[in-house]
Design a protein around this motif. Sequence first.
Motif, PDB file in Angstrom:
ATOM      1  N   ILE A  43       0.338   7.057   7.168  1.00  0.00           N
ATOM      2  CA  ILE A  43       1.230   6.513   8.198  1.00  0.00           C
ATOM      3  C   ILE A  43       0.658   6.777   9.585  1.00  0.00           C
ATOM      4  N   LYS A  44       0.171   7.990   9.814  1.00  0.00           N
ATOM      5  CA  LYS A  44      -0.407   8.329  11.118  1.00  0.00           C
ATOM      6  C   LYS A  44      -1.654   7.497  11.418  1.00  0.00           C
ATOM      7  N   GLU A  45      -2.403   7.141  10.370  1.00  0.00           N
ATOM      8  CA  GLU A  45      -3.595   6.295  10.531  1.00  0.00           C
ATOM      9  C   GLU A  45      -3.234   4.818  10.658  1.00  0.00           C
ATOM     10  N   LYS A  46      -1.932   4.523  10.586  1.00  0.00           N
ATOM     11  CA  LYS A  46      -1.433   3.144  10.634  1.00  0.00           C
ATOM     12  C   LYS A  46      -2.001   2.291   9.504  1.00  0.00           C
ATOM     13  N   ASN A  47      -2.147   2.927   8.356  1.00  0.00           N
ATOM     14  CA  ASN A  47      -2.630   2.250   7.153  1.00  0.00           C
ATOM     15  C   ASN A  47      -1.841   2.770   5.943  1.00  0.00           C
ATOM     16  N   PRO A  48      -0.506   2.497   5.940  1.00  0.00           N
ATOM     17  CA  PRO A  48       0.339   3.064   4.884  1.00  0.00           C
ATOM     18  C   PRO A  48       0.046   2.450   3.512  1.00  0.00           C
ATOM     19  N   TYR A  49       0.478   3.168   2.498  1.00  0.00           N
ATOM     20  CA  TYR A  49       0.283   2.703   1.126  1.00  0.00           C
ATOM     21  C   TYR A  49       1.194   1.523   0.813  1.00  0.00           C
ATOM     22  N   THR A  50       0.647   0.563   0.101  1.00  0.00           N
ATOM     23  CA  THR A  50       1.416  -0.571  -0.395  1.00  0.00           C
ATOM     24  C   THR A  50       2.190  -0.159  -1.639  1.00  0.00           C
ATOM     25  N   LEU A  79       8.935   1.726   9.252  1.00  0.00           N
ATOM     26  CA  LEU A  79       8.003   0.989   8.399  1.00  0.00           C
ATOM     27  C   LEU A  79       8.735   0.335   7.244  1.00  0.00           C
ATOM     28  N   ASP A  80       8.150  -0.752   6.740  1.00  0.00           N
ATOM     29  CA  ASP A  80       8.633  -1.313   5.489  1.00  0.00           C
ATOM     30  C   ASP A  80       8.349  -0.291   4.397  1.00  0.00           C
ATOM     31  N   ALA A  81       9.238  -0.190   3.455  1.00  0.00           N
ATOM     32  CA  ALA A  81       9.085   0.788   2.385  1.00  0.00           C
ATOM     33  C   ALA A  81       7.950   0.395   1.444  1.00  0.00           C
ATOM     34  N   SER A  82       7.152   1.371   1.067  1.00  0.00           N
ATOM     35  CA  SER A  82       6.140   1.175   0.035  1.00  0.00           C
ATOM     36  C   SER A  82       6.855   0.928  -1.288  1.00  0.00           C
ATOM     37  N   LYS A  83       6.218   0.205  -2.181  1.00  0.00           N
ATOM     38  CA  LYS A  83       6.736   0.077  -3.538  1.00  0.00           C
ATOM     39  C   LYS A  83       6.419   1.382  -4.260  1.00  0.00           C
ATOM     40  N   VAL A  84       7.393   1.944  -4.953  1.00  0.00           N
ATOM     41  CA  VAL A  84       7.198   3.208  -5.645  1.00  0.00           C
ATOM     42  C   VAL A  84       7.546   3.050  -7.123  1.00  0.00           C
ATOM     43  N   ARG A 122       3.188  -7.337 -11.370  1.00  0.00           N
ATOM     44  CA  ARG A 122       3.402  -8.775 -11.133  1.00  0.00           C
ATOM     45  C   ARG A 122       4.766  -9.004 -10.481  1.00  0.00           C
ATOM     46  N   LYS A 123       5.761  -8.274 -10.951  1.00  0.00           N
ATOM     47  CA  LYS A 123       7.107  -8.395 -10.377  1.00  0.00           C
ATOM     48  C   LYS A 123       7.085  -8.050  -8.894  1.00  0.00           C
ATOM     49  N   PHE A 124       6.306  -7.075  -8.511  1.00  0.00           N
ATOM     50  CA  PHE A 124       6.178  -6.686  -7.109  1.00  0.00           C
ATOM     51  C   PHE A 124       5.338  -7.680  -6.304  1.00  0.00           C
ATOM     52  N   GLU A 125       4.678  -8.599  -7.010  1.00  0.00           N
ATOM     53  CA  GLU A 125       3.801  -9.600  -6.385  1.00  0.00           C
ATOM     54  C   GLU A 125       2.692  -8.949  -5.579  1.00  0.00           C
ATOM     55  N   ILE A 126       2.080  -7.915  -6.177  1.00  0.00           N
ATOM     56  CA  ILE A 126       0.989  -7.243  -5.479  1.00  0.00           C
ATOM     57  C   ILE A 126      -0.354  -7.385  -6.205  1.00  0.00           C
ATOM     58  N   LEU A 127      -0.357  -8.113  -7.305  1.00  0.00           N
ATOM     59  CA  LEU A 127      -1.618  -8.365  -7.995  1.00  0.00           C
ATOM     60  C   LEU A 127      -2.201  -9.684  -7.523  1.00  0.00           C
ATOM     61  N   ASN A 128      -3.493  -9.694  -7.317  1.00  0.00           N
ATOM     62  CA  ASN A 128      -4.199 -10.921  -6.923  1.00  0.00           C
ATOM     63  C   ASN A 128      -4.778 -11.584  -8.158  1.00  0.00           C
ATOM     64  N   GLU A 129      -3.911 -12.129  -8.985  1.00  0.00           N
ATOM     65  CA  GLU A 129      -4.404 -12.752 -10.218  1.00  0.00           C
ATOM     66  C   GLU A 129      -4.335 -14.260 -10.102  1.00  0.00           C
TER      67      GLU A 129
END
Length: 129
Positions: A43-50, A79-84, A122-129
């Motif tokens: 978060i401090k690096e402004k590169n939060p986890y997806t 911030l928008d919440a990361s998917k957990v 896939r449900k989270f729509e975070i895969l680049n398939e």
Amino acid sequence: MRVLIAEDDLVSRKIMLKILKPYGECDVVMNGIEAVDAVYFSIKEKNPYTLICLDIMMPKIDGLSVLKTIRDLEKQEHLDASKVIMTTALDDEKVVREAFEVGADAYAAKPINKTKFYDVLRKFEILNE
């Protein structure tokens, strides 16, 4: 995509890393303190986890406490919440329910089932398939 895998079990850690590595940068930690530190610095690096894969039963700080801290940090920084995805070998409905109440987006039982894990991604729509 940036991913944090917080898992003390070697086999589960390797499975998740193998699944997720082709889709983005993966950081791996083995206890709750390291997980909180990793999220804080991202978060401090402004590169939060997806995506954060978080074991419920970790050494030093349990996964539910880590998740509460993550959600607090995200709110503080607007911030928008990361998917957990919470992972556990526990068969305790109360713990799973509490994880969702705290802010988990999904739950994966151990041993990790690759097909079900991909379905969640896939449900989270975070895969680049």
